[in-house]
Design a protein around this motif. Structure first.
Motif, PDB file in Angstrom:
ATOM      1  N   ILE A 101     101.211  58.385  -1.395  1.00 17.77           N
ATOM      2  CA  ILE A 101     101.750  59.001  -2.267  1.00 17.77           C
ATOM      3  C   ILE A 101     103.307  59.367  -2.047  1.00 17.77           C
ATOM      4  CG2 ILE A 101     102.254  61.828  -2.821  1.00 17.77           C
ATOM      5  CD1 ILE A 101      99.326  60.855  -3.925  1.00 17.77           C
ATOM      6  N   GLY A 102     103.711  58.873  -3.174  1.00 14.41           N
ATOM      7  CA  GLY A 102     104.987  58.406  -2.136  1.00 14.41           C
ATOM      8  C   GLY A 102     106.378  58.335  -3.756  1.00 14.41           C
ATOM      9  N   ARG A 103     107.550  58.094  -3.986  1.00  8.46           N
ATOM     10  CA  ARG A 103     108.119  57.327  -4.717  1.00  8.46           C
ATOM     11  C   ARG A 103     108.027  58.233  -6.795  1.00  8.46           C
ATOM     12  NH1 ARG A 103     112.844  58.811  -2.241  1.00  8.46           N
ATOM     13  NH2 ARG A 103     113.457  56.993  -0.957  1.00  8.46           N
ATOM     14  N   LEU A 104     107.090  57.325  -7.225  1.00 14.09           N
ATOM     15  CA  LEU A 104     106.115  57.415  -8.003  1.00 14.09           C
ATOM     16  C   LEU A 104     105.688  58.908  -8.069  1.00 14.09           C
ATOM     17  CD1 LEU A 104     104.412  54.132  -8.821  1.00 14.09           C
ATOM     18  CD2 LEU A 104     106.429  54.839 -10.275  1.00 14.09           C
ATOM     19  N   GLU A 105     104.833  59.559  -7.519  1.00 13.62           N
ATOM     20  CA  GLU A 105     103.854  60.686  -7.408  1.00 13.62           C
ATOM     21  C   GLU A 105     105.717  61.743  -7.517  1.00 13.62           C
ATOM     22  OE1 GLU A 105     101.794  57.601  -6.604  1.00 13.62           O
ATOM     23  OE2 GLU A 105     103.171  57.865  -5.754  1.00 13.62           O
ATOM     24  N   LEU A 106     106.600  61.464  -6.628  1.00 18.65           N
ATOM     25  CA  LEU A 106     107.473  62.411  -6.894  1.00 18.65           C
ATOM     26  C   LEU A 106     108.127  62.358  -8.015  1.00 18.65           C
ATOM     27  CD1 LEU A 106     109.131  61.850  -3.104  1.00 18.65           C
ATOM     28  CD2 LEU A 106     107.981  64.418  -3.556  1.00 18.65           C
ATOM     29  N   LYS A 107     107.966  61.642  -9.086  1.00 18.24           N
ATOM     30  CA  LYS A 107     107.966  62.213 -10.389  1.00 18.24           C
ATOM     31  C   LYS A 107     106.994  61.650 -11.387  1.00 18.24           C
ATOM     32  CE  LYS A 107     111.721  57.621  -9.963  1.00 18.24           C
ATOM     33  NZ  LYS A 107     111.859  56.697 -10.956  1.00 18.24           N
ATOM     34  N   GLU A 108     105.472  62.248 -10.830  1.00 19.51           N
ATOM     35  CA  GLU A 108     105.242  63.235 -11.575  1.00 19.51           C
ATOM     36  C   GLU A 108     104.193  61.916 -11.815  1.00 19.51           C
ATOM     37  OE1 GLU A 108     104.958  66.463 -13.544  1.00 19.51           O
ATOM     38  OE2 GLU A 108     106.438  67.452 -11.850  1.00 19.51           O
ATOM     39  N   LYS A 109     104.329  60.950 -12.098  1.00 21.33           N
ATOM     40  CA  LYS A 109     103.724  58.936 -11.891  1.00 21.33           C
ATOM     41  C   LYS A 109     102.550  58.894 -10.538  1.00 21.33           C
ATOM     42  CE  LYS A 109     107.437  57.838 -14.507  1.00 21.33           C
ATOM     43  NZ  LYS A 109     108.913  57.600 -15.056  1.00 21.33           N
ATOM     44  N   PHE A 111      99.509  58.421  -8.818  1.00 19.95           N
ATOM     45  CA  PHE A 111      98.369  59.002  -7.943  1.00 19.95           C
ATOM     46  C   PHE A 111      98.641  60.882  -8.598  1.00 19.95           C
ATOM     47  CE2 PHE A 111      97.792  55.430  -5.641  1.00 19.95           C
ATOM     48  CZ  PHE A 111      96.497  54.965  -6.469  1.00 19.95           C
ATOM     49  N   HIS A 112      99.809  61.203  -9.188  1.00 13.02           N
ATOM     50  CA  HIS A 112     100.234  62.224  -9.033  1.00 13.02           C
ATOM     51  C   HIS A 112      98.982  63.029  -9.666  1.00 13.02           C
ATOM     52  CE1 HIS A 112     102.011  66.107 -10.063  1.00 13.02           C
ATOM     53  NE2 HIS A 112     101.781  65.827 -11.380  1.00 13.02           N
ATOM     54  N   LEU A 113      97.967  62.468 -10.780  1.00 11.52           N
ATOM     55  CA  LEU A 113      97.411  63.348 -11.300  1.00 11.52           C
ATOM     56  C   LEU A 113      96.500  63.511 -10.881  1.00 11.52           C
ATOM     57  CD1 LEU A 113      95.536  64.723 -14.257  1.00 11.52           C
ATOM     58  CD2 LEU A 113      95.321  61.959 -14.598  1.00 11.52           C
ATOM     59  N   ALA A 114      95.611  62.463  -9.801  1.00  8.08           N
ATOM     60  CA  ALA A 114      95.126  62.811  -8.752  1.00  8.08           C
ATOM     61  C   ALA A 114      95.047  63.016  -8.229  1.00  8.08           C
ATOM     62  CB  ALA A 114      94.151  61.251  -8.478  1.00  8.08           C
ATOM     63  N   PHE A 115      96.030  63.612  -7.500  1.00  5.45           N
ATOM     64  CA  PHE A 115      96.554  64.107  -5.818  1.00  5.45           C
ATOM     65  C   PHE A 115      96.345  65.856  -6.166  1.00  5.45           C
ATOM     66  CE2 PHE A 115     100.309  65.431  -2.801  1.00  5.45           C
ATOM     67  CZ  PHE A 115      98.580  65.539  -1.891  1.00  5.45           C
ATOM     68  N   ASN A 116      96.960  65.978  -7.034  1.00  2.82           N
ATOM     69  CA  ASN A 116      97.134  67.638  -7.847  1.00  2.82           C
ATOM     70  C   ASN A 116      95.458  67.726  -8.318  1.00  2.82           C
ATOM     71  OD1 ASN A 116      99.640  68.884  -8.255  1.00  2.82           O
ATOM     72  ND2 ASN A 116     100.028  68.896 -10.178  1.00  2.82           N
ATOM     73  N   SER A 117      94.849  67.414  -9.002  1.00  2.00           N
ATOM     74  CA  SER A 117      93.606  67.441  -9.015  1.00  2.00           C
ATOM     75  C   SER A 117      92.938  67.722  -7.780  1.00  2.00           C
ATOM     76  CB  SER A 117      92.833  66.581 -10.204  1.00  2.00           C
ATOM     77  OG  SER A 117      91.801  66.573  -9.644  1.00  2.00           O
ATOM     78  N   LEU A 127      90.731  65.194   3.058  1.00  3.05           N
ATOM     79  CA  LEU A 127      91.536  64.155   2.057  1.00  3.05           C
ATOM     80  C   LEU A 127      92.753  63.351   2.923  1.00  3.05           C
ATOM     81  CD1 LEU A 127      92.902  63.399  -0.489  1.00  3.05           C
ATOM     82  CD2 LEU A 127      93.786  65.654  -0.540  1.00  3.05           C
ATOM     83  N   LEU A 128      92.870  62.315   3.373  1.00  3.14           N
ATOM     84  CA  LEU A 128      94.341  61.655   3.835  1.00  3.14           C
ATOM     85  C   LEU A 128      94.776  60.681   2.984  1.00  3.14           C
ATOM     86  CD1 LEU A 128      93.680  59.536   6.900  1.00  3.14           C
ATOM     87  CD2 LEU A 128      94.643  58.798   4.653  1.00  3.14           C
ATOM     88  N   ILE A 129      95.809  60.976   3.014  1.00  4.99           N
ATOM     89  CA  ILE A 129      97.367  60.391   2.388  1.00  4.99           C
ATOM     90  C   ILE A 129      98.203  59.578   3.437  1.00  4.99           C
ATOM     91  CG2 ILE A 129      96.894  62.492  -0.039  1.00  4.99           C
ATOM     92  CD1 ILE A 129      99.385  63.278   1.445  1.00  4.99           C
ATOM     93  N   VAL A 130      97.963  58.591   2.374  1.00  6.20           N
ATOM     94  CA  VAL A 130      99.642  57.946   2.821  1.00  6.20           C
ATOM     95  C   VAL A 130     100.148  58.575   2.574  1.00  6.20           C
ATOM     96  CG1 VAL A 130      99.801  55.107   3.660  1.00  6.20           C
ATOM     97  CG2 VAL A 130      97.798  55.928   3.162  1.00  6.20           C
ATOM     98  N   VAL A 131     101.559  58.560   3.758  1.00  3.06           N
ATOM     99  CA  VAL A 131     102.948  59.302   2.885  1.00  3.06           C
ATOM    100  C   VAL A 131     103.791  58.204   4.070  1.00  3.06           C
ATOM    101  CG1 VAL A 131     104.861  60.486   3.005  1.00  3.06           C
ATOM    102  CG2 VAL A 131     102.267  60.944   2.658  1.00  3.06           C
ATOM    103  N   ARG A 132     105.438  57.537   4.005  1.00  3.48           N
ATOM    104  CA  ARG A 132     106.164  56.903   4.289  1.00  3.48           C
ATOM    105  C   ARG A 132     106.656  58.072   5.148  1.00  3.48           C
ATOM    106  NH1 ARG A 132     109.758  53.540   0.490  1.00  3.48           N
ATOM    107  NH2 ARG A 132     107.401  52.379   0.058  1.00  3.48           N
ATOM    108  N   ASP A 133     107.223  57.347   6.708  1.00  7.50           N
ATOM    109  CA  ASP A 133     107.593  58.712   7.509  1.00  7.50           C
ATOM    110  C   ASP A 133     109.060  60.034   6.842  1.00  7.50           C
ATOM    111  OD1 ASP A 133     109.336  56.238   7.656  1.00  7.50           O
ATOM    112  OD2 ASP A 133     109.384  56.004   9.911  1.00  7.50           O
ATOM    113  N   THR A 134     109.676  58.704   5.803  1.00  4.59           N
ATOM    114  CA  THR A 134     110.748  58.809   5.643  1.00  4.59           C
ATOM    115  C   THR A 134     110.545  60.390   4.228  1.00  4.59           C
ATOM    116  OG1 THR A 134     111.376  57.160   4.274  1.00  4.59           O
ATOM    117  CG2 THR A 134     112.511  56.991   5.951  1.00  4.59           C
ATOM    118  N   LEU A 135     109.688  60.267   4.080  1.00  3.13           N
ATOM    119  CA  LEU A 135     108.969  60.855   2.062  1.00  3.13           C
ATOM    120  C   LEU A 135     108.365  62.683   2.780  1.00  3.13           C
ATOM    121  CD1 LEU A 135     108.703  58.687  -0.112  1.00  3.13           C
ATOM    122  CD2 LEU A 135     110.670  60.142  -0.243  1.00  3.13           C
TER     123      LEU A 135
END
Length: 160
Positions: A101-109, A111-117, A127-135
């Motif tokens: 979950i990163g920059r694309l998802e922050l633009k609602e693109k 994995f946004h749909l799946a994560f939101n669901s 639920l384990l999500i990978v997020v880079r440390d700066t985000l």
């Protein structure tokens, strides 16, 4: 739901660690995005199968492509990956992994749909999500997540 954020700096081996973790553990589904031979792929954890994430920009129309940084991702492949996550069989899965979950998802693109669901309706234990440390703050604020645990080592992972 037990929400875990697996976070480390960019290009620090998060996906590789998760790939090995998934091989050793059962009842896990979701999508990893490894890079092999310089190309990003999707890995369907439950079915142990790969499919292309990137596409050649020259052979596709602009509206078929999701560009982020140096990557040109296939929107159709992302749709397939989202469907895999959304349609997880909860009878055989107690953990879903989304990488990442990163920059694309922050633009609602991405994995946004799946994560939101999953956040709104999926009865999953972990639920384990990978997020880079700066985000981390941006992601938790954007999705209004208040209850989560951050880990930087899979040895810290406690699944329910």
């Amino acid at each position: 739901m037990n929400l875990i954020i697996f976070s480390k700096p960019i290009h620090s081996g998060k996906t590789s660690e998760l790939f090995h973790f998934c091989k050793e553990n059962k009842h896990i589904s979701g999508i990893l995005m490894p890079e092999m031979n310089g190309t990003k792929l999707f890995y369907d954890i439950a079915n142990k199968s790969f499919f292309n994430a990137e596409i050649d920009k020259l052979n596709f129309k602009e509206n078929d492509i999701e560009n982020i940084g140096k990557y040109n991702f296939s929107k159709a492949s992302f749709a397939k990956a989202n469907n895999i996550i959304i349609n997880v069989n909860n009878k055989i899965t107690n953990t879903i992994i989304i990488d990442e979950i990163g920059r694309l998802e922050l633009k609602e693109k991405g994995f946004h749909l799946a994560f939101n669901s999953i956040l709104s309706s999926t009865p999953i234990k972990n639920l384990l999500i990978v997020v880079r440390d700066t985000l981390i703050k941006e992601v938790t604020d954007f999705y209004q997540i208040s209850h989560y645990k951050i880990i930087s080592n899979l040895d810290e992972l406690i699944l329910r």
